[in-house]
Design a protein around this motif. Structure first.
Motif, mmCIF file in Angstrom:
data_model
loop_
_atom_site.group_PDB
_atom_site.id
_atom_site.type_symbol
_atom_site.label_atom_id
_atom_site.label_comp_id
_atom_site.label_asym_id
_atom_site.label_seq_id
_atom_site.Cartn_x
_atom_site.Cartn_y
_atom_site.Cartn_z
ATOM 1 N N LEU A 167 -3.152 -8.798 -12.474
ATOM 2 C CA LEU A 167 -3.915 -8.638 -11.235
ATOM 3 C C LEU A 167 -3.030 -9.061 -10.077
ATOM 4 N N ILE A 168 -3.136 -8.343 -8.985
ATOM 5 C CA ILE A 168 -2.356 -8.645 -7.784
ATOM 6 C C ILE A 168 -3.323 -9.077 -6.682
ATOM 7 N N PHE A 169 -3.104 -10.272 -6.163
ATOM 8 C CA PHE A 169 -3.943 -10.831 -5.101
ATOM 9 C C PHE A 169 -3.110 -11.070 -3.847
ATOM 10 N N ARG A 170 -3.751 -10.919 -2.700
ATOM 11 C CA ARG A 170 -3.168 -11.370 -1.437
ATOM 12 C C ARG A 170 -4.321 -11.808 -0.548
ATOM 13 N N ASP A 171 -4.155 -12.967 0.069
ATOM 14 C CA ASP A 171 -5.189 -13.530 0.950
ATOM 15 C C ASP A 171 -6.539 -13.627 0.251
ATOM 16 N N ILE B 160 3.475 -20.097 -13.056
ATOM 17 C CA ILE B 160 2.520 -21.187 -12.912
ATOM 18 C C ILE B 160 1.355 -20.933 -13.867
ATOM 19 N N THR B 161 0.989 -21.938 -14.645
ATOM 20 C CA THR B 161 -0.176 -21.811 -15.524
ATOM 21 C C THR B 161 -1.426 -22.097 -14.712
ATOM 22 N N VAL B 162 -2.355 -21.149 -14.758
ATOM 23 C CA VAL B 162 -3.581 -21.265 -13.967
ATOM 24 C C VAL B 162 -4.764 -21.507 -14.897
ATOM 25 N N THR B 163 -5.643 -22.382 -14.441
ATOM 26 C CA THR B 163 -6.884 -22.687 -15.163
ATOM 27 C C THR B 163 -8.048 -22.481 -14.201
ATOM 28 N N ALA B 164 -9.250 -22.596 -14.741
ATOM 29 C CA ALA B 164 -10.429 -22.489 -13.884
ATOM 30 C C ALA B 164 -10.394 -23.559 -12.795
ATOM 31 N N GLU B 165 -9.808 -24.722 -13.121
ATOM 32 C CA GLU B 165 -9.776 -25.836 -12.178
ATOM 33 C C GLU B 165 -8.828 -25.587 -11.001
ATOM 34 N N ASN B 166 -7.712 -24.892 -11.223
ATOM 35 C CA ASN B 166 -6.765 -24.704 -10.117
ATOM 36 C C ASN B 166 -6.663 -23.260 -9.626
ATOM 37 N N PHE B 167 -7.523 -22.367 -10.119
ATOM 38 C CA PHE B 167 -7.468 -20.952 -9.729
ATOM 39 C C PHE B 167 -7.610 -20.767 -8.217
ATOM 40 N N GLN B 168 -8.591 -21.448 -7.646
ATOM 41 C CA GLN B 168 -8.823 -21.331 -6.201
ATOM 42 C C GLN B 168 -7.553 -21.669 -5.417
ATOM 43 N N GLN B 169 -6.941 -22.793 -5.745
ATOM 44 C CA GLN B 169 -5.757 -23.255 -5.018
ATOM 45 C C GLN B 169 -4.537 -22.390 -5.308
ATOM 46 N N GLN B 170 -4.268 -22.088 -6.567
ATOM 47 C CA GLN B 170 -3.042 -21.389 -6.952
ATOM 48 C C GLN B 170 -3.071 -19.891 -6.639
ATOM 49 N N VAL B 171 -4.252 -19.282 -6.670
ATOM 50 C CA VAL B 171 -4.346 -17.825 -6.500
ATOM 51 C C VAL B 171 -5.024 -17.454 -5.184
ATOM 52 N N LEU B 172 -6.260 -17.883 -5.011
ATOM 53 C CA LEU B 172 -7.034 -17.416 -3.855
ATOM 54 C C LEU B 172 -6.545 -18.004 -2.535
ATOM 55 N N GLN B 173 -6.031 -19.235 -2.561
ATOM 56 C CA GLN B 173 -5.584 -19.865 -1.324
ATOM 57 C C GLN B 173 -4.069 -19.816 -1.148
ATOM 58 N N ALA B 174 -3.369 -19.090 -2.000
ATOM 59 C CA ALA B 174 -1.905 -19.021 -1.929
ATOM 60 C C ALA B 174 -1.476 -18.344 -0.627
ATOM 61 N N GLU B 175 -0.383 -18.831 -0.073
ATOM 62 C CA GLU B 175 0.127 -18.265 1.174
ATOM 63 C C GLU B 175 0.866 -16.959 0.939
ATOM 64 N N GLN B 176 1.387 -16.759 -0.273
ATOM 65 C CA GLN B 176 2.087 -15.523 -0.569
ATOM 66 C C GLN B 176 1.257 -14.693 -1.563
ATOM 67 N N PRO B 177 1.595 -13.406 -1.761
ATOM 68 C CA PRO B 177 0.899 -12.604 -2.772
ATOM 69 C C PRO B 177 1.074 -13.236 -4.155
ATOM 70 N N VAL B 178 0.092 -13.001 -5.022
ATOM 71 C CA VAL B 178 0.089 -13.605 -6.349
ATOM 72 C C VAL B 178 -0.082 -12.523 -7.412
ATOM 73 N N LEU B 179 0.792 -12.564 -8.412
ATOM 74 C CA LEU B 179 0.689 -11.703 -9.584
ATOM 75 C C LEU B 179 0.164 -12.567 -10.719
ATOM 76 N N VAL B 180 -1.014 -12.225 -11.255
ATOM 77 C CA VAL B 180 -1.646 -13.028 -12.295
ATOM 78 C C VAL B 180 -1.589 -12.262 -13.616
ATOM 79 N N ASP B 181 -1.008 -12.900 -14.623
ATOM 80 C CA ASP B 181 -0.886 -12.316 -15.955
ATOM 81 C C ASP B 181 -1.943 -12.926 -16.867
#
Length: 106
Positions: free
Chosen positions: A76-80, A3-24
């Protein structure tokens, strides 16, 4: 699927994701980033429990600055909504999966 992430969708795609997120954090001109891309595609295909996202540092300098990205590729690895781990530079799939699993077990 990555998934391509931007400043506009970072909150939704990464911080609010229901599963862990690996960000490249990557760039088109970065050789190690291009080497890492197929590894990330394999991880995205095999690990449906993890969301794999990409942030182009040239197109999203605010996010790169926010997370103090001074070298790429940086993963970066995010969860919750919390940052659990950080890896800089190329790594093979086995190493990446080990780092993911150890960060998620913490």
């Amino acid at each position: 699927m990555e998934i391509t992430v931007t400043a506009e969708n970072f909150q939704q795609q990464v911080l609010q994701a229901e599963q862990p997120v690996l960000v490249d954090f990557w760039a088109t001109w970065c050789g190690p980033c291009r080497m890492l891309a197929p590894v990330l595609e394999q991880v995205a295909a095999e690990r449906r429990d993890i969301r794999v996202c990409k942030i182009n540092v040239d197109e999203q300098p605010v996010l790169a600055q926010q997370f103090q990205i001074d070298s790429i590729p940086t993963l970066l690895i995010f969860r919750d909504g919390k940052l659990l781990g950080r890896t800089t530079g190329y790594c093979d799939k086995q190493t990446l999966l080990q780092r993911l699993d150890s960060a998620l077990q913490a």
